[in-house]
Enzyme design. Structure first.
Site, PDB file in Angstrom:
ATOM      1  N   ASP A  77       0.854  -1.188   0.000  1.00 36.62           N
ATOM      2  CA  ASP A  77       0.000   0.000   0.000  1.00 36.62           C
ATOM      3  C   ASP A  77       0.889   1.236   0.000  1.00 36.62           C
ATOM      4  O   ASP A  77       1.701   1.416   0.916  1.00 36.62           O
ATOM      5  CB  ASP A  77      -0.882  -0.036   1.250  1.00 36.62           C
ATOM      6  N   VAL A  78       0.748   2.089  -1.005  1.00 34.61           N
ATOM      7  CA  VAL A  78       1.607   3.271  -1.085  1.00 34.61           C
ATOM      8  C   VAL A  78       1.375   4.223   0.078  1.00 34.61           C
ATOM      9  O   VAL A  78       2.226   5.086   0.351  1.00 34.61           O
ATOM     10  CB  VAL A  78       1.419   4.025  -2.418  1.00 34.61           C
ATOM     11  N   ASN A 104       3.030   5.340 -10.009  1.00 36.77           N
ATOM     12  CA  ASN A 104       1.827   5.259 -10.837  1.00 36.77           C
ATOM     13  C   ASN A 104       0.547   5.044 -10.040  1.00 36.77           C
ATOM     14  O   ASN A 104      -0.526   5.418 -10.505  1.00 36.77           O
ATOM     15  CB  ASN A 104       2.004   4.109 -11.838  1.00 36.77           C
ATOM     16  N   SER A 153      -1.845  13.776 -14.040  1.00 37.09           N
ATOM     17  CA  SER A 153      -3.081  13.760 -14.815  1.00 37.09           C
ATOM     18  C   SER A 153      -3.217  15.094 -15.514  1.00 37.09           C
ATOM     19  O   SER A 153      -2.600  16.093 -15.104  1.00 37.09           O
ATOM     20  CB  SER A 153      -4.276  13.549 -13.872  1.00 37.09           C
ATOM     21  N   TYR A 170      -8.799  15.003  -5.759  1.00 34.48           N
ATOM     22  CA  TYR A 170      -8.095  14.448  -6.917  1.00 34.48           C
ATOM     23  C   TYR A 170      -7.322  15.543  -7.637  1.00 34.48           C
ATOM     24  O   TYR A 170      -6.132  15.383  -7.947  1.00 34.48           O
ATOM     25  CB  TYR A 170      -9.098  13.783  -7.862  1.00 34.48           C
ATOM     26  N   VAL A 203      -8.033   7.580 -19.929  1.00 36.21           N
ATOM     27  CA  VAL A 203      -7.357   6.408 -20.480  1.00 36.21           C
ATOM     28  C   VAL A 203      -8.298   5.206 -20.368  1.00 36.21           C
ATOM     29  O   VAL A 203      -9.047   5.068 -19.399  1.00 36.21           O
ATOM     30  CB  VAL A 203      -6.032   6.117 -19.744  1.00 36.21           C
TER      31      VAL A 203
END
Length: 272
Positions: A77-78, A104, A153, A170, A203
């Site tokens: 888990d980052v 990423n 992004s 975000y 994407v």
């Protein structure tokens, strides 16, 4: 042109179980790199769409091996720097070095309220910070430079999204990645470690192709066609399009490229 320009290199990639992370892993492996792959492989409560699974990560392992690369894959888990350190060390024990970092891992938040703000900042910004921080000591100690690529992004370059805290988080996180990139690029330049960010538009991945995201598009308090339309006549780019940019930034062809925000967005940002 060298057929395998990353031969002998080792890449540490987060969020590697599917989507963009898988595309990065397969492309870099095809270019000759060995892969250290990390993914959470479990759900985060505030994320409305299904996240990756252990089976997804196993599929990435097979695809990387089919592309000719070695791979060490671990769940991690980052948000937890210690788990990233354990995963990275497993790869270092196997491959003996590190050359490329691709931060990423990320989640998309729609209408998730204050929990969405917290989780998206923790994953998309703090997680990027953790990824780079665990990798820096090895890159510096080796003394051979390196390439760090942060996946931001188009939302990290322009102000888009709804007014929900998750959506605002975000945008804030993806803008924050740019600040990290620019600061790291300056701090690490004396060690010949390059740091850049890549900025995709929409994407064709499970993050976008799910019922929750489509519902968000229809209910978000914004002009969706205006805000989400690309300049070029394509609705979604492919994961390989982003992986191509990452592979270039990781290669010697980009040896003097650092501190750059690279949109791979079909003209999305320029249209704003």
């Amino acid at each position: 042109m060298i057929d395998r320009p990353l031969e002998g290199k080792v890449a540490f990639i987060t969020g590697a179980a599917r989507g963009l992370g898988r595309a990065h892993a397969v492309r870099l492996a095809a270019d000759g790199a060995n892969i250290i792959a990390v993914d959470i492989c479990e759900q985060i409560a505030s994320v409305p769409y299904p996240l990756s699974t252990a089976d997804d990560l196993a599929a990435t392992v097979e695809l990387v091996e089919d592309a000719g690369g070695g791979i060490v894959a671990r769940q991690g888990d980052v948000r937890d720097r210690a788990s990233l350190s354990v995963a990275l060390q497993a790869g270092l024990d196997e491959f003996g070095r590190l050359d490329i970092v691709v931060a990423n891992a990320g989640i998309a938040m729609m209408q998730a309220g204050d929990d969405g703000w917290r989780d998206v900042i923790d994953v998309n910004l703090t997680g990027v910070f953790h990824t780079v921080q665990v990798a820096i000591p090895t890159l510096i100690e080796q003394g051979t430079g390196g390439s760090i690529v942060l996946i931001s992004s188009a939302a990290g370059l322009v102000g888009i999204g709804s007014s929900d805290p998750g959506s605002l988080g975000y945008a804030a996180a993806k803008h924050g990645v740019v600040g990290l990139m620019r600061a790291y690029a300056n701090h690490l330049a004396p060690q010949n470690i390059r740091v850049n960010s890549v900025h995709p538009c929409g994407v064709d991945t499970p993050m976008i192709n799910n019922e929750f995201f489509q519902q968000w598009l229809t209910t978000a308090d914004m002009d969706a066609p205006h805000n989400l339309g690309n300049a070029l006549p394509v609705e979604l780019v492919q994961p390989t399009d982003i992986a191509n940019a990452v592979a270039w930034l990781a290669s010697e062809e980009a040896r003097y490229v650092t501190g750059v925000t690279l949109p791979v967005d079909a003209g999305f940002v320029n249209k704003r």
